[in-house]
Design an enzyme around this catalytic site. Structure first.
Site, PDB file in Angstrom:
ATOM      1  N   GLU A  11      38.302  27.119  38.721  1.00  0.00           N
ATOM      2  CA  GLU A  11      38.499  28.204  39.761  1.00  0.00           C
ATOM      3  C   GLU A  11      39.678  27.658  40.743  1.00  0.00           C
ATOM      4  OE1 GLU A  11      36.539  29.855  43.933  1.00  0.00           O
ATOM      5  OE2 GLU A  11      34.987  29.149  42.190  1.00  0.00           O
TER       6      GLU A  11
ATOM      7  N   CYS B  91      40.079  30.080  49.322  1.00  0.00           N
ATOM      8  CA  CYS B  91      40.812  30.479  48.135  1.00  0.00           C
ATOM      9  C   CYS B  91      41.052  31.957  47.585  1.00  0.00           C
ATOM     10  CB  CYS B  91      40.289  29.985  46.766  1.00  0.00           C
ATOM     11  SG  CYS B  91      38.601  30.291  46.545  1.00  0.00           S
TER      12      CYS B  91
END
Length: 549
Positions: A295, A330
């Site tokens: 990720e 993020c």
């Protein structure tokens, strides 16, 4: 016998809760070795390693500077390359078939469900949730609401996997065979020894959700969290031990990146989950021969459609998406494509006003832990050299603070750049460079320019979150059908940020992409498929050896 066992289990749980309530009366937390409010240069916290069930130190300490005043306020026992052998041995002791699987030690599914129940109860207590929220604030400064939200999501995740829910993750299926006595069964199988590498920006939520997912499926993880914030997970592991997790089920290592890389190569975990920068993600993918789930970074976009509604609300969500946690998510809004109808509204004025409300005093704006002030302002300067660009707000360093120079400190910043200029080859990579701080690009498009917007999305390399703010169903279909991002919010209330426990959060478009939080994410990341075909007979009556084929 079953009733006796159930009674004993209930009695043990009541006894555990009662003992904790007694401890609460003394206003102490039984697992904690630090007090969040007291960590300072004069009273530094210490963080240790956990390997083979024992807390250990190291030959050297890494001193972490307080991101608010620069004082050395945490000492981390960082393992060097000469001290890796106990961690390598610990990984090697876990077989490829894991600590448990559907055919081995199934009682561990129940044990982990019980641990989740107790841990969820603990995090639901105001004293405990406040402890972790304030500890998060000390190491990764963000508003109390944002820090407490992280604790809340973690607690709800644990609630989701209480009781039988852990074993339900290992649910199998069967398909009838070709003849009597033959059946094929599909099972979710652990990898065995695995690694979890977690970033600084969510010191509790990301490592807990991934680590617990690894445990649920039967793996033994070694956990590495960014040293700047590792004290949070050290305290949570102590909480889990208090809730019944065997101390040798998880190893916890503090080290620099080079040392951790060596552990991964020598320890040979069967799978490594990495959350962090794209550069490190690609290196790990090469070093570990693709045995990774990632990720990584996200340059996340938001598109405002042609239908303008609820300008105040949309402006507030844009402000939250871009600048909450000082932009260090993020999933933060990196670029805003607004239809010209929004450009004619009061949206930008309201976004400017909202950004001005953010103050260091309440940490609604604060230190940026991976990008310096100089680097962010230099990037802004380069963007402002693009023809037609202009500063909407921000673009200045924060004043009157004691944040050390190794960190960044700027006002919430937005820069407008014409769409046509963004798409030019000489500008595109500069404009779409992710700045992990309170920084976004804004642009505008006309009805006939939607294909240009979609082209800009197609050229992006990271596909984590996105938002399509519109209630025009045909517009939503057009954008969603021509984009990729793994976590896409759609509709008037769409956002880019928010990783709750109730839906998948992760990128798309990459077979290495990892999810987090949901049963689907846990099974995808932390288990593989195994097929067992039973063929027990009987052999047909009168069977004879056939001719060779």
């Amino acid at each position: 016998m079953y009733r006796v066992a159930a009674y004993r289990q209930l009695k043990n749980r009541v006894s555990w809760i009662s003992s904790f309530n007694f401890t609460r009366s003394n206003h102490t937390l039984p697992f904690a070795t630090v007090k969040a409010e007291e960590i300072s240069g004069s009273q530094p916290a210490e963080v240790h390693n956990l390997v083979q069930g024992k807390w250990t130190g190291s030959s050297s300490w890494n001193t972490i500077l307080d991101p608010l005043n620069g004082q050395p306020f945490i000492k981390v026992a960082e393992v060097d390359e000469s001290e890796l052998q106990p961690f390598v041995e610990s990984l090697s002791r876990c077989p490829k078939h894991g600590l448990h699987n559907p055919f081995k030690a199934p009682e561990r599914y129940l044990m982990l469900g019980d641990v989740s129940t107790k841990a969820a109860h603990m995090l639901g207590l105001p004293e405990v949730s406040d402890f972790f929220a304030k500890l998060i604030q000390r190491v990764s400064p963000k508003s109390y609401q944002q820090a407490h939200g992280e604790v809340f999501v973690t607690q709800k995740f644990l609630e989701n996997f209480c009781g039988d829910q852990v074993r339900f993750l290992a649910r199998s299926f069967a398909v009838p065979g070709n003849h009597l006595g033959q059946q094929s069964h599909g099972f979710r199988w652990p990898y065995g020894p695995v690694a979890v590498i977690a970033p600084f920006n969510f010191p509790l939520e990301i490592p807990v959700l991934q680590m617990m997912g690894a445990l649920y499926m039967g793996n033994k993880p070694v956990l590495k969290v960014d040293s700047k914030v590792c004290v949070v997970m050290e305290q949570f592991l102590r909480l889990l031990h208090d809730c019944g997790l065997p101390a040798d089920n998880v190893d916890f290592i503090n080290s620099d990146g080079k040392t951790m890389n060596k552990l991964l190569i020598e320890g040979k975990p069967r799978m490594t989950l990495f959350t962090g920068s794209s550069r490190v993600a690609e290196k790990l993918a090469d070093d570990l021969s693709g045995r990774v789930k990632l990720e990584d970074a996200g340059f996340d976009w938001k598109i405002l459609g042609p239908d303008v509604h609820e300008v105040d609300y949309v402006a507030w969500v844009c402000d939250q998406d871009a600048y909450a946690c000082s932009g260090q998510k993020c999933s933060a809004q990196s670029i805003l494509f607004m239809h010209e109808n929004w450009g004619r509204s009061s949206l930008l004025d309201k976004m400017t006003e909202l950004s001005a409300r953010r103050k260091l005093d309440d940490l609604t704006i604060g230190p940026v832990l991976t990008v310096t002030t100089e680097a962010m302002l230099d990037h802004a300067k380069k963007l402002l050299q693009i023809p037609g660009s202009r500063l909407l707000f921000g673009g200045e360093a924060l004043q009157n603070h004691s944040i050390p120079a190794i960190y960044g400190a700027i006002k919430p910043t937005a820069i407008f750049i014409p769409l046509e200029e963004i798409l030019k080859e000489q500008h595109y990579h500069l404009v779409t460079k992710e700045i992990f701080g309170p920084f976004q690009v804004v642009t505008e498009y006309k009805d006939n320019q939607l294909p240009l917007v979609l082209n800009a999305l197609e050229k992006m390399h990271a596909h984590l979150t996105a938002a399509v703010v519109s209630n025009d169903i045909l517009f939503l279909q057009e954008v969603i059908g021509n984009s990729v991002n793994g976590t896409t919010y759609a509709g008037l209330r769409a956002r880019t940020t928010g990783a709750p426990q109730n839906h998948w959060f992760g990128p798309a478009g990459d077979p290495r992409g990892a999810g987090i939080g949901t049963p689907e994410a846990i099974k995808l990341v932390w288990s593989c498929h195994r097929e067992v075909i039973y063929d027990v007979g009987p052999v047909p009556l009168g069977w004879k050896t056939p001719a060779s084929t």
